[in-house]
Design a protein around this motif. Sequence first.
Motif, PDB file in Angstrom:
ATOM      1  N   ARG A 184       0.882  -0.907  -0.130  1.00 54.66           N
ATOM      2  CA  ARG A 184      -0.447   0.516  -0.083  1.00 54.66           C
ATOM      3  C   ARG A 184       0.779   0.830  -0.004  1.00 54.66           C
ATOM      4  NH1 ARG A 184      -2.595  -0.524   3.988  1.00 54.66           N
ATOM      5  NH2 ARG A 184      -1.466  -0.447   5.841  1.00 54.66           N
ATOM      6  N   THR A 188       1.180   3.930  -3.197  1.00 56.73           N
ATOM      7  CA  THR A 188       0.651   5.756  -2.670  1.00 56.73           C
ATOM      8  C   THR A 188       1.558   6.570  -2.678  1.00 56.73           C
ATOM      9  OG1 THR A 188      -1.100   4.527  -1.148  1.00 56.73           O
ATOM     10  CG2 THR A 188      -0.411   6.599  -1.199  1.00 56.73           C
ATOM     11  N   LEU A 191       1.835   6.744  -7.515  1.00 54.66           N
ATOM     12  CA  LEU A 191       1.130   7.329  -7.927  1.00 54.66           C
ATOM     13  C   LEU A 191       0.654   8.527  -8.106  1.00 54.66           C
ATOM     14  CD1 LEU A 191      -2.004   4.819  -7.105  1.00 54.66           C
ATOM     15  CD2 LEU A 191      -0.578   5.071  -8.929  1.00 54.66           C
ATOM     16  N   ARG A 192       1.885   9.163  -7.385  1.00 54.66           N
ATOM     17  CA  ARG A 192       2.022  10.698  -6.801  1.00 54.66           C
ATOM     18  C   ARG A 192       2.118  11.768  -8.062  1.00 54.66           C
ATOM     19  NH1 ARG A 192       4.304   8.905  -1.585  1.00 54.66           N
ATOM     20  NH2 ARG A 192       2.894   9.245  -0.140  1.00 54.66           N
ATOM     21  N   ASP A 379      -5.379  -0.124  -7.003  1.00 51.09           N
ATOM     22  CA  ASP A 379      -3.932   1.198  -6.753  1.00 51.09           C
ATOM     23  C   ASP A 379      -5.077   2.272  -6.786  1.00 51.09           C
ATOM     24  OD1 ASP A 379      -1.741  -0.063  -7.822  1.00 51.09           O
ATOM     25  OD2 ASP A 379      -2.509  -0.262  -9.515  1.00 51.09           O
ATOM     26  N   GLN A 382      -6.240   1.773  -3.029  1.00 45.39           N
ATOM     27  CA  GLN A 382      -5.148   1.884  -1.923  1.00 45.39           C
ATOM     28  C   GLN A 382      -5.225   3.528  -1.543  1.00 45.39           C
ATOM     29  OE1 GLN A 382      -1.730   0.296  -3.222  1.00 45.39           O
ATOM     30  NE2 GLN A 382      -2.772  -2.018  -2.258  1.00 45.39           N
ATOM     31  N   TRP A 383      -5.493   4.262  -2.525  1.00 39.23           N
ATOM     32  CA  TRP A 383      -4.775   5.715  -2.609  1.00 39.23           C
ATOM     33  C   TRP A 383      -5.959   5.917  -2.302  1.00 39.23           C
ATOM     34  CZ3 TRP A 383      -1.517   9.110  -4.372  1.00 39.23           C
ATOM     35  CH2 TRP A 383      -1.446  11.147  -4.637  1.00 39.23           C
ATOM     36  N   TRP A 384      -7.688   6.052  -2.225  1.00 36.67           N
ATOM     37  CA  TRP A 384      -8.934   6.672  -1.879  1.00 36.67           C
ATOM     38  C   TRP A 384      -8.303   6.857  -0.337  1.00 36.67           C
ATOM     39  CZ3 TRP A 384     -11.944   4.075  -5.940  1.00 36.67           C
ATOM     40  CH2 TRP A 384     -11.462   5.273  -7.386  1.00 36.67           C
ATOM     41  N   GLU A 385      -7.664   5.402   0.142  1.00 33.52           N
ATOM     42  CA  GLU A 385      -7.999   5.114   1.676  1.00 33.52           C
ATOM     43  C   GLU A 385      -6.466   6.352   2.232  1.00 33.52           C
ATOM     44  OE1 GLU A 385      -7.169   0.925   4.181  1.00 33.52           O
ATOM     45  OE2 GLU A 385      -5.847   1.357   1.989  1.00 33.52           O
ATOM     46  N   SER A 386      -5.776   6.350   1.642  1.00 33.25           N
ATOM     47  CA  SER A 386      -5.037   7.781   2.098  1.00 33.25           C
ATOM     48  C   SER A 386      -4.536   9.116   1.448  1.00 33.25           C
ATOM     49  CB  SER A 386      -3.517   6.488   2.314  1.00 33.25           C
ATOM     50  OG  SER A 386      -2.966   6.048   0.257  1.00 33.25           O
ATOM     51  N   ASP A 387      -5.203   9.223   0.820  1.00 32.68           N
ATOM     52  CA  ASP A 387      -5.095  10.173   0.230  1.00 32.68           C
ATOM     53  C   ASP A 387      -6.073  11.981   1.350  1.00 32.68           C
ATOM     54  OD1 ASP A 387      -8.261  10.556   0.006  1.00 32.68           O
ATOM     55  OD2 ASP A 387      -8.239  10.888  -2.204  1.00 32.68           O
ATOM     56  N   THR A 409      -7.536  -5.571   0.106  1.00 33.67           N
ATOM     57  CA  THR A 409      -8.090  -4.554  -0.461  1.00 33.67           C
ATOM     58  C   THR A 409      -9.270  -3.702  -0.114  1.00 33.67           C
ATOM     59  OG1 THR A 409      -5.754  -4.193  -1.405  1.00 33.67           O
ATOM     60  CG2 THR A 409      -7.082  -2.268  -1.401  1.00 33.67           C
TER      61      THR A 409
END
Length: 895
Positions: A184, A188, A191-192, A379, A382-387, A409
């Motif tokens: 994760r 993440t 993807l930045r 992917d 995982q991004w939405w989980e931590s954005d 996930t």
Amino acid sequence: MTGVREVPVHALLADGTTVRIRQAGPADREEVERLYEEMSPQNLRLRFFCVSPASARLAAERVAGEDRPGYRALAAERDGRLVGLAEYEVLPGGGTADISVAVADGWHRRGVGTLLLEHLADAARRAGVTAFSADALADNHDVLKVFHDLGLRVTRRFDGPEVHCTVELTQDETYLSAVESRGRLAGTASLRPLLRPGTVAVIGAGRTPGSVGRAILRNIHGGGYTGRLYAVHPEADAIAGVHARRSVADLPHVPDLAVIAVPAAAVAEVAEECGRAGVRALLVVSAGLDTHQSGALMGACRRHGMRLVGPNCLGLANTGDEVHLNATFAARRPGPGTAGIAVQSGGVGIALLDGLARLGIGVSTFVSLGDKYDVSGNDMLQWWESDGYTDLALLHLESFGNPRAFSRTARRVARAMPVLTVDAGRSEAGRRAAASHTAAAATPTMTRQALFTQAGISATRTIGELLGTAALLHTQPLPHGTKIAVVSNAGGAGVLAADACVDAGLVVPRLAADLVDALLAVLPDGATAANPVDVTPTVGEEQLRQCTSLLARHTAVDAVLVSLVPTAVAAATGEDPVRVLTSAPGPFARPVVAVLPAQAARVELLPTADGGAVPAYSDAEDAARALAHAAARADWLARLPGAVPELPDVETGRAKNLTAAFLDRNPEGGLLDPRTTATLLDCYGIPQIPWAWARDEDEAVAAAERLAGPDGRVVMKAYWPGLLHKSEQRAIHLDLQNASQVRAAHRDLVTRFGDRMTGVVVQPLAERGTELFAGVVQDEVFGPLVVFGLGGTATELLADHAARLAPLTDLDVHDLLTSPRCSPLLLGYAGSPAADLGGLEQLLHRLSRMASDLPELTEADLSPVLAGPHGVTALDVRVRLVPRHLHDPYLRRLR
């Protein structure tokens, strides 16, 4: 370096950097020597316990030496240079392997060693190794931390300045969670550059209006993008008011993200140019790439460590204040908000963007995945989980690259926010369209639905249903159950709403007498309150408000559906019943939805006085389905995560040896014979009815005498390789009561099937019980699926089955037993004896374990399974094995 050579794969380090993991060998002599020669003296001491000029040469010779049993080395490389090396050598006895890890100077604390050890452990497990051993200096804190943080069980033994570590390779939940957490963070980070780029270049924006690239450039420029924006064009100095350069290499700043909108034939060359320039992410909207062009595009991305969205996609957007990026060619710019969207179809993406805009629900991130060569729904979750922005996830996925990783996930993310999807491709025609549209293999409906159910994903049938469910979940609290109170100012509309609720699996209960009295006390004369509550066309706003408030506060009700039609009575008095739902002083204690048949839109959000909103639907069926999804989510959240139980008396090693021996004899695979089938089931403690094999008539009579129960009756089944449906072939005789009947039955089978028949199976006639079906299907994409339901001759006709992906938790087994329509039969329906539920639970868990242990088990049918009060027994079993070598679905690697 014996055995199957490892296929090179790409994977992400902790900082999002891509490295290539491959098997090392003779060609790596110089690179290995260079790796060690460039190490600092301190790192050489920690690696070799001393500093010696010969260390690098000896290490290189070991890797480059001749193949030897029990040795394997894996290399991590970036841009063709070795940045890490991990080796194991099996010790005498075969169960333990000695390991070493080396990481190049400048690459420490980026996860190189951990990633290599994960892949080395996977290779070792497949070779039968159960533990790693390693010696390290006590002050080598980095390597000791790597061992500790793997998530595997590690024991240490100190011996002076050295530490001897033993790492057990058994995968458990702790290890999978650790791998998941590392993946994760790495995903993440990678993807930045794609989703929060500081510099964007658009390649392929024409100078004349009408091109896709120009539309994207205009949308980025006009959307308030906060970073640097450039166009790349071989001739123009500016396009649509944006500075242009001749090539990516000519840009004054290296782009984080390059948008490629050139003809398919030029995509790979442009991608390679971007990679050489140091671009870190690509958005390819171009379509029509052939197999060679696709391979060249992916080769450039992996070679240069670029993440890729597309090709053949609508684009992406991030509405965050720090970005304001709209790199799409959609006509409508996504408004800022908290809904994350990932779709494979651009058309579906446009529909969702338009629908959410109409509802007033803003978007945090939008990604059109297109043909999904790289970046996937996993992917994006995982991004939405931590954005820090997203609280609602909307997906449209036509294919799954790694459904098991996706499921883990999604289960985690769904605990934090609703995850909704359109279940695309339910029909055979839909699956054909999905496969041709995305070049993806079709996925069976039952398997996909099992994935969604177990992962807590709300799977809707249409885009409209998804938007309607999103409207409710975005604005209303979750219901505590399925009990719905229906309120209407027109009796017929109330009846239709009640029917819609029941059809959706909800309950419209009769209200208690005290609640009925309280409702009638505030409603006009002529009202009824049995549920549906008919408030009559003459109801006033205050009366309706009190009625709705009473129901929304009462513990007998989980949600309130208010169906209102316009009436001349209300128009004449100036009363507006809808205003009751929007002018309440505060939110209702339970979800409240409106059904307004006169409403033009299928679903709207009615703003309320307290700043919230009430979802309003034009059709009661839409409202009921949204409530059903909300109730299912509440139920899923209220359940504790299930556990996979430990099973006694399971002989996994024996089962694997049996499987290997069968496939050695039958390289193409096939159905197991009765003896081998029985042995395999015995390895997992799966109960079978007693049976005997008979090669001729006399052996059949002798078997019948041994096996006949108190009533003296037996069953005889013909057998030959490939026989599937005995009943359809009339290859079975029931209720044989004496030796003469046994002989007659055997002669009949020999007469009809001749030399094709290799023997018969004789069994005692089973006692009465409920006939069930239990089985396993190994899906090429999803892995093993356990199926359960009504059995016997009606199993295919009625299709009363439920399914869950293995390995099954205790909650999965409970769902399998209670989901089929036949489940009341197991509980003693209409006075019949209840089945042994504990025995059925054990049967399903053991089937799940067998399927999880043996990827070669492509199908197992236990039909019928007889379930009675005194036990559970499989009466007929069919097992098929095929050669299969599956990768660990949780091993970190890019597609």
